[in-house]
Design a protein around this motif. Structure first.
Motif, mmCIF file in Angstrom:
data_model
loop_
_atom_site.group_PDB
_atom_site.id
_atom_site.type_symbol
_atom_site.label_atom_id
_atom_site.label_comp_id
_atom_site.label_asym_id
_atom_site.label_seq_id
_atom_site.Cartn_x
_atom_site.Cartn_y
_atom_site.Cartn_z
ATOM 1 N N ALA A 12 1.058 -1.092 0.020
ATOM 2 C CA ALA A 12 -0.402 0.123 -0.234
ATOM 3 C C ALA A 12 0.699 1.236 -0.004
ATOM 4 O O ALA A 12 0.202 2.100 0.238
ATOM 5 C CB ALA A 12 -1.074 -0.314 1.353
ATOM 6 N N ALA A 13 2.320 0.943 -0.205
ATOM 7 C CA ALA A 13 2.735 2.586 -0.432
ATOM 8 C C ALA A 13 2.463 3.458 -1.228
ATOM 9 O O ALA A 13 2.011 2.898 -2.231
ATOM 10 C CB ALA A 13 4.170 1.942 0.781
ATOM 11 N N PRO A 14 2.761 4.902 -0.710
ATOM 12 C CA PRO A 14 2.562 5.102 -2.187
ATOM 13 C C PRO A 14 4.558 5.320 -2.788
ATOM 14 O O PRO A 14 5.539 4.637 -2.574
ATOM 15 C CB PRO A 14 2.585 6.502 -1.699
ATOM 16 N N GLY A 15 4.202 5.080 -4.396
ATOM 17 C CA GLY A 15 5.652 6.138 -4.959
ATOM 18 C C GLY A 15 5.629 4.366 -5.963
ATOM 19 O O GLY A 15 6.576 4.245 -7.176
ATOM 20 N N ASP A 16 4.626 3.190 -6.026
ATOM 21 C CA ASP A 16 5.082 2.157 -6.533
ATOM 22 C C ASP A 16 3.684 1.614 -7.083
ATOM 23 O O ASP A 16 3.510 0.415 -6.489
ATOM 24 C CB ASP A 16 6.227 1.124 -5.933
ATOM 25 N N GLN A 17 3.155 2.617 -7.872
ATOM 26 C CA GLN A 17 2.082 1.975 -8.077
ATOM 27 C C GLN A 17 1.797 1.145 -9.252
ATOM 28 O O GLN A 17 0.910 0.779 -9.933
ATOM 29 C CB GLN A 17 0.489 2.867 -8.137
ATOM 30 N N GLY A 18 2.355 1.335 -9.863
ATOM 31 C CA GLY A 18 2.625 0.306 -11.480
ATOM 32 C C GLY A 18 1.812 -1.079 -11.363
ATOM 33 O O GLY A 18 1.185 -1.237 -11.856
ATOM 34 N N TRP A 19 2.523 -1.987 -10.498
ATOM 35 C CA TRP A 19 1.729 -3.066 -10.064
ATOM 36 C C TRP A 19 -0.017 -3.266 -10.201
ATOM 37 O O TRP A 19 -0.699 -4.274 -9.846
ATOM 38 C CB TRP A 19 2.341 -4.249 -9.030
ATOM 39 N N ALA A 20 -0.477 -2.095 -9.015
ATOM 40 C CA ALA A 20 -1.870 -1.771 -8.844
ATOM 41 C C ALA A 20 -2.197 -1.784 -10.546
ATOM 42 O O ALA A 20 -3.286 -1.987 -10.471
ATOM 43 C CB ALA A 20 -2.326 -1.067 -8.341
ATOM 44 N N LEU A 21 -1.366 -1.212 -10.878
ATOM 45 C CA LEU A 21 -2.504 -0.693 -12.699
ATOM 46 C C LEU A 21 -2.745 -1.996 -13.746
ATOM 47 O O LEU A 21 -2.911 -1.688 -14.508
ATOM 48 C CB LEU A 21 -1.262 0.754 -13.262
ATOM 49 N N THR A 22 -1.194 -2.117 -13.459
ATOM 50 C CA THR A 22 -1.097 -3.597 -14.637
ATOM 51 C C THR A 22 -1.937 -4.467 -14.794
ATOM 52 O O THR A 22 -2.454 -4.789 -15.961
ATOM 53 C CB THR A 22 -0.063 -4.861 -14.080
ATOM 54 N N PRO A 23 -3.136 -5.438 -14.512
ATOM 55 C CA PRO A 23 -4.234 -5.726 -14.887
ATOM 56 C C PRO A 23 -5.369 -4.814 -15.568
ATOM 57 O O PRO A 23 -6.339 -5.626 -16.334
ATOM 58 C CB PRO A 23 -5.126 -6.978 -13.485
ATOM 59 N N LEU A 24 -5.308 -3.951 -15.047
ATOM 60 C CA LEU A 24 -6.224 -3.391 -15.759
ATOM 61 C C LEU A 24 -6.342 -2.757 -17.423
ATOM 62 O O LEU A 24 -5.281 -2.783 -17.924
ATOM 63 C CB LEU A 24 -6.160 -1.773 -15.226
ATOM 64 N N PRO A 25 -7.345 -2.655 -18.138
ATOM 65 C CA PRO A 25 -7.082 -2.309 -19.542
ATOM 66 C C PRO A 25 -6.874 -0.479 -19.531
ATOM 67 O O PRO A 25 -7.428 0.013 -18.634
ATOM 68 C CB PRO A 25 -8.937 -2.095 -19.991
ATOM 69 N N PRO A 26 -6.247 -0.781 -20.896
ATOM 70 C CA PRO A 26 -5.717 0.960 -20.717
ATOM 71 C C PRO A 26 -7.047 2.127 -21.204
ATOM 72 O O PRO A 26 -6.684 3.218 -20.682
ATOM 73 C CB PRO A 26 -5.668 0.516 -22.465
ATOM 74 N N ARG A 27 -8.384 1.663 -21.743
ATOM 75 C CA ARG A 27 -9.303 2.918 -21.152
ATOM 76 C C ARG A 27 -9.543 2.715 -19.684
ATOM 77 O O ARG A 27 -9.674 4.382 -20.325
ATOM 78 C CB ARG A 27 -10.120 1.992 -21.347
ATOM 79 N N ALA A 28 -8.414 2.898 -18.644
ATOM 80 C CA ALA A 28 -8.971 2.751 -17.905
ATOM 81 C C ALA A 28 -7.462 4.021 -17.414
ATOM 82 O O ALA A 28 -7.975 5.085 -16.640
ATOM 83 C CB ALA A 28 -8.317 1.771 -16.718
ATOM 84 N N LEU A 29 -7.108 4.690 -18.013
ATOM 85 C CA LEU A 29 -6.177 5.597 -18.215
ATOM 86 C C LEU A 29 -7.180 6.733 -18.853
ATOM 87 O O LEU A 29 -6.317 7.629 -18.611
ATOM 88 C CB LEU A 29 -4.680 5.556 -19.501
ATOM 89 N N ARG A 30 -8.305 6.629 -19.089
ATOM 90 C CA ARG A 30 -9.432 7.387 -19.857
ATOM 91 C C ARG A 30 -8.510 8.082 -21.493
ATOM 92 O O ARG A 30 -8.316 9.465 -21.161
ATOM 93 C CB ARG A 30 -9.437 8.541 -18.862
#
Length: 147
Positions: A60-78
């Motif tokens: 949950a630590a800030p600074g390394d959110q990439g792992w949480a984004l990896t399974p999401l589809p690109p449309r999640a980036l708006r």
């Protein structure tokens, strides 16, 4: 206990769920962690509790959110519908695939927006957010008015 939590991915799940508290006051987050630790140490030893909580808090630590984004589809980036469709045609169905690409390749292939949105999602670039103004209130009805 810590090994079981790590092996089953519970640490990542709890870390991801607690990431939704990002806008909460820090004192509330600290209080929640303290209460969780107190509860856990009532059931297990301090050593086992520490070994179980360190991976959770690290997830949950800030600074390394990439792992949480990896399974999401690109449309999640708006992204625009055109950019999302183009990424799908290229076989890019997860943000993790975008993270593996050199950033310099994103803009020439998909435009500037995907690289910008990816940087914003990772906390590398700020994003100004303008709040919506509430709609005007309707005028109060008069006592003798008919509806």
């Amino acid at each position: 206990l810590a090994a079981a939590i790590g092996r089953n991915g519970v640490d990542d799940w709890i870390g991801l769920q607690s990431a939704s508290l990002a806008g909460a006051p820090p004192a509330l987050i600290v209080l929640g962690v303290i209460l969780g630790v107190v509860f856990l140490t009532e059931l297990t030893s301090n050593t086992a509790s520490t070994a179980a909580l360190v991976p959770i808090l690290a997830a949950a630590a800030p600074g390394d959110q990439g792992w949480a984004l990896t399974p999401l589809p690109p449309r999640a980036l708006r992204l625009t519908a055109e950019q999302d469709e183009l990424m799908t045609r290229f076989g890019l169905t997860r943000i993790g695939q975008l993270l593996e690409m050199p950033r310099a390749l994103l803009a020439p292939r998909f435009g500037r927006l995907p690289a910008l949105r990816l940087a914003q999602a990772l906390g590398e670039t700020g994003e100004a957010i303008s709040p919506l103004e509430p709609p005007p209130r309707p005028a109060p009805a008069t006592a003798g008015a008919r509806r």
